[in-house]
Design a protein around this motif. Structure first.
Motif, PDB file in Angstrom:
ATOM      1  N   SER A 104    -113.048  40.751   2.624  1.00 24.09           N
ATOM      2  CA  SER A 104    -112.683  41.804   3.571  1.00 24.09           C
ATOM      3  C   SER A 104    -111.362  42.421   3.114  1.00 24.09           C
ATOM      4  CB  SER A 104    -112.540  41.239   4.987  1.00 24.09           C
ATOM      5  OG  SER A 104    -111.549  40.216   5.011  1.00 24.09           O
ATOM      6  N   GLU A 105    -110.959  43.507   3.757  1.00 23.62           N
ATOM      7  CA  GLU A 105    -109.709  44.156   3.387  1.00 23.62           C
ATOM      8  C   GLU A 105    -108.524  43.369   3.945  1.00 23.62           C
ATOM      9  OE1 GLU A 105    -107.600  48.581   3.406  1.00 23.62           O
ATOM     10  OE2 GLU A 105    -109.501  48.258   4.446  1.00 23.62           O
ATOM     11  N   ASP A 106    -107.483  43.241   3.118  1.00 21.45           N
ATOM     12  CA  ASP A 106    -106.264  42.553   3.530  1.00 21.45           C
ATOM     13  C   ASP A 106    -105.165  43.590   3.717  1.00 21.45           C
ATOM     14  OD1 ASP A 106    -104.059  40.982   3.948  1.00 21.45           O
ATOM     15  OD2 ASP A 106    -104.527  39.551   2.352  1.00 21.45           O
ATOM     16  N   LEU A 107    -104.891  43.919   4.964  1.00 22.54           N
ATOM     17  CA  LEU A 107    -103.925  44.974   5.260  1.00 22.54           C
ATOM     18  C   LEU A 107    -102.485  44.538   5.016  1.00 22.54           C
ATOM     19  CD1 LEU A 107    -105.527  46.336   8.551  1.00 22.54           C
ATOM     20  CD2 LEU A 107    -105.798  47.215   6.227  1.00 22.54           C
ATOM     21  N   ASP A 108    -102.262  43.246   4.828  1.00 18.59           N
ATOM     22  CA  ASP A 108    -100.905  42.734   4.639  1.00 18.59           C
ATOM     23  C   ASP A 108    -100.566  42.450   3.178  1.00 18.59           C
ATOM     24  OD1 ASP A 108    -100.396  42.711   7.416  1.00 18.59           O
ATOM     25  OD2 ASP A 108    -101.500  40.810   7.604  1.00 18.59           O
ATOM     26  N   ALA A 109    -101.492  42.719   2.265  1.00 16.47           N
ATOM     27  CA  ALA A 109    -101.274  42.372   0.860  1.00 16.47           C
ATOM     28  C   ALA A 109    -101.152  43.627  -0.002  1.00 16.47           C
ATOM     29  CB  ALA A 109    -102.419  41.510   0.359  1.00 16.47           C
ATOM     30  N   GLU A 110    -100.567  43.440  -1.182  1.00 13.40           N
ATOM     31  CA  GLU A 110    -100.473  44.521  -2.155  1.00 13.40           C
ATOM     32  C   GLU A 110    -101.746  44.570  -2.988  1.00 13.40           C
ATOM     33  OE1 GLU A 110     -97.009  44.114  -4.544  1.00 13.40           O
ATOM     34  OE2 GLU A 110     -95.605  44.233  -2.855  1.00 13.40           O
ATOM     35  N   VAL A 111    -102.070  45.757  -3.473  1.00 17.06           N
ATOM     36  CA  VAL A 111    -103.256  45.938  -4.301  1.00 17.06           C
ATOM     37  C   VAL A 111    -103.013  45.322  -5.676  1.00 17.06           C
ATOM     38  CG1 VAL A 111    -104.789  47.617  -5.390  1.00 17.06           C
ATOM     39  CG2 VAL A 111    -103.928  48.032  -3.075  1.00 17.06           C
ATOM     40  N   ASN A 112    -103.953  44.500  -6.141  1.00 18.10           N
ATOM     41  CA  ASN A 112    -103.872  43.934  -7.484  1.00 18.10           C
ATOM     42  C   ASN A 112    -104.015  45.057  -8.510  1.00 18.10           C
ATOM     43  OD1 ASN A 112    -104.527  42.689 -10.003  1.00 18.10           O
ATOM     44  ND2 ASN A 112    -105.228  40.869  -8.921  1.00 18.10           N
ATOM     45  N   PRO A 113    -103.054  45.226  -9.418  1.00 25.63           N
ATOM     46  CA  PRO A 113    -103.128  46.336 -10.374  1.00 25.63           C
ATOM     47  C   PRO A 113    -104.289  46.228 -11.349  1.00 25.63           C
ATOM     48  CG  PRO A 113    -101.339  44.833 -10.935  1.00 25.63           C
ATOM     49  CD  PRO A 113    -101.839  44.419  -9.581  1.00 25.63           C
ATOM     50  N   ASN A 114    -104.893  45.040 -11.472  1.00 26.46           N
ATOM     51  CA  ASN A 114    -106.024  44.869 -12.381  1.00 26.46           C
ATOM     52  C   ASN A 114    -107.352  45.271 -11.746  1.00 26.46           C
ATOM     53  OD1 ASN A 114    -104.479  43.710 -14.555  1.00 26.46           O
ATOM     54  ND2 ASN A 114    -104.334  41.836 -13.340  1.00 26.46           N
ATOM     55  N   TRP A 115    -107.356  45.564 -10.441  1.00 23.12           N
ATOM     56  CA  TRP A 115    -108.584  45.954  -9.766  1.00 23.12           C
ATOM     57  C   TRP A 115    -108.766  47.458  -9.800  1.00 23.12           C
ATOM     58  CZ3 TRP A 115    -107.466  42.532  -4.907  1.00 23.12           C
ATOM     59  CH2 TRP A 115    -107.792  41.203  -5.208  1.00 23.12           C
ATOM     60  N   LYS A 116    -109.977  47.898 -10.101  1.00 26.98           N
ATOM     61  CA  LYS A 116    -110.256  49.337 -10.079  1.00 26.98           C
ATOM     62  C   LYS A 116    -110.355  49.853  -8.654  1.00 26.98           C
ATOM     63  CE  LYS A 116    -112.296  50.046 -14.591  1.00 26.98           C
ATOM     64  NZ  LYS A 116    -113.370  50.711 -15.359  1.00 26.98           N
ATOM     65  N   GLU A 117    -110.849  49.004  -7.726  1.00 28.45           N
ATOM     66  CA  GLU A 117    -110.882  49.419  -6.333  1.00 28.45           C
ATOM     67  C   GLU A 117    -109.468  49.279  -5.772  1.00 28.45           C
ATOM     68  OE1 GLU A 117    -112.416  46.603  -7.306  1.00 28.45           O
ATOM     69  OE2 GLU A 117    -114.558  47.034  -7.414  1.00 28.45           O
ATOM     70  N   LYS A 118    -108.898  50.353  -5.321  1.00 33.55           N
ATOM     71  CA  LYS A 118    -107.509  50.323  -4.855  1.00 33.55           C
ATOM     72  C   LYS A 118    -107.443  49.857  -3.406  1.00 33.55           C
ATOM     73  CE  LYS A 118    -106.229  51.581  -8.862  1.00 33.55           C
ATOM     74  NZ  LYS A 118    -105.688  50.534  -9.761  1.00 33.55           N
ATOM     75  N   ILE A 119    -107.941  48.636  -3.226  1.00 36.19           N
ATOM     76  CA  ILE A 119    -107.970  48.002  -1.909  1.00 36.19           C
ATOM     77  C   ILE A 119    -107.521  46.563  -2.082  1.00 36.19           C
ATOM     78  CG2 ILE A 119    -109.422  47.298   0.040  1.00 36.19           C
ATOM     79  CD1 ILE A 119    -111.317  49.563  -0.646  1.00 36.19           C
ATOM     80  N   ALA A 120    -106.632  46.111  -1.231  1.00 37.14           N
ATOM     81  CA  ALA A 120    -106.254  44.705  -1.241  1.00 37.14           C
ATOM     82  C   ALA A 120    -107.351  43.898  -0.567  1.00 37.14           C
ATOM     83  CB  ALA A 120    -104.924  44.508  -0.527  1.00 37.14           C
ATOM     84  N   LYS A 121    -107.776  42.825  -1.227  1.00 36.61           N
ATOM     85  CA  LYS A 121    -108.901  42.040  -0.736  1.00 36.61           C
ATOM     86  C   LYS A 121    -108.453  40.688  -0.195  1.00 36.61           C
ATOM     87  CE  LYS A 121    -112.245  43.973  -4.023  1.00 36.61           C
ATOM     88  NZ  LYS A 121    -113.215  43.618  -5.111  1.00 36.61           N
TER      89      LYS A 121
END
Length: 306
Positions: A104-121
């Motif tokens: 699910s989306e993690d609204l409290d985390a930073e986006v991992n720069p290695n992920w193409k989806e710009k969503i924190a998981k």
């Protein structure tokens, strides 16, 4: 040093024209049932970031028949709002146990720069069981409050309890026990990354533990500072899996071919499943997070290391 040998038939599964798997197929779990290999793999469509699980079956471990519909969608609730990932399967008696990562989306985390989806998981550990790959009993999230992934049950009940390996957060891999699959106790760390080595930044289990005469054999993954994923092997004590008897000083498999080095995520070989067949271990892996390959090694060579 023992090395896996990739099949010249690779990739053995690639995205198809089916709308639910027309972008990516990767990270398959694997299990042997009545001389057939069953792959349960992660699949994604071009128009969605939601992963589903597909099923493919083979008699020779190389050529697979796949199906028109996903095997498993997940349960479509808040813990799986971004999909279900990286299945690992074991069979105990007549039941298949499927652990996977609910995302699910993690609204409290930073986006991992290695992920193409710009969503924190936010990854969570979930479990379902089945006897026929059609009807499932859902246990949902089995360790509430934990952000974790890379989980698998051991393929037998020991002293009336299930054993589990899982990674907590981005750090250590833990071992825990349960008598009911929902309440886990005595969680203790087993292994973590090794600075300065091929698995220096991140590690996690690959295939579920395989019982051998020497101990529990574990094909696992490691990541370095360049975000290259490689595979190694580990041997855990049969009676106390907190005790590591062997761990690869060097990787046994790494990205070398174009389909492993270039894809949705470059330089990735990532296994969720291995089976013993014809005196060999068949290790199934996602290549560059886009296609599926298989690599093999003689069982005798592996056990000769220990």
């Amino acid at each position: 040093m023992v090395k896996l040998q990739r099949s010249d038939k690779n990739p053995i599964l690639s995205p198809s024209n089916l709308p639910w798997e027309n972008m990516l197929v990767f990270n398959p779990g694997a299990i042997m049932i009545k001389d057939k290999v069953y792959l349960i793999y992660r699949a994604r469509a071009k128009d969605s970031i939601y992963s589903r699980l597909g099923l493919a079956v083979s008699t020779d471990g190389i050529n697979f028949e796949r199906f028109n519909e996903p095997m498993y969608y997940g349960k479509n609730h808040v813990d799986e709002s971004l999909g279900i990932e990286d299945p690992r399967v074991v069979m105990i008696d007549d039941t298949v146990y499927l652990t996977y990562t609910a995302v699910s989306e993690d609204l409290d985390a930073e986006v991992n720069p290695n992920w193409k989806e710009k969503i924190a998981k936010k990854p969570r550990i979930a479990l379902s069981t089945t006897k026929d790959f059609k009807e499932f009993v859902d246990y949902d999230i089995i360790i509430p409050g934990l952000s974790g992934k890379n989980s698998s049950l051991f393929p037998k009940i020991i002293n009336g309890e299930h054993w589990l390996l899982y990674r907590a957060g981005a750090g250590k891999t833990y071992f825990a026990k349960s008598s009911n699959l929902t309440s886990w106790r005595n969680a203790s760390p087993v292994f973590e990354e090794r600075p300065g080595m091929w698995d220096s930044v991140r590690t996690g289990i690959g295939a579920p533990p395989i019982e051998t005469s020497k101990g529990w054999l574990l094909f696992y993954h490691g990541v370095d500072e360049k975000n290259t994923y490689r595979l190694g092997i580990m041997l855990l004590d049969l009676h106390n899996p907190l005790k590591i008897l062997y761990r690869s000083p060097e990787p046994i498999f790494e990205p070398e071919t174009d389909y492993e080095k270039f894809g949705y995520i470059n330089n990735v070989v990532f296994t969720c499943g291995a089976v013993e067949k014809d005196g060999k271990y068949f290790v199934y892996y996602g290549a560059a997070d886009e296609v599926i390959g298989v690599a093999t090694v003689e069982k005798e060579l592996v056990l000769g290391l220990f």
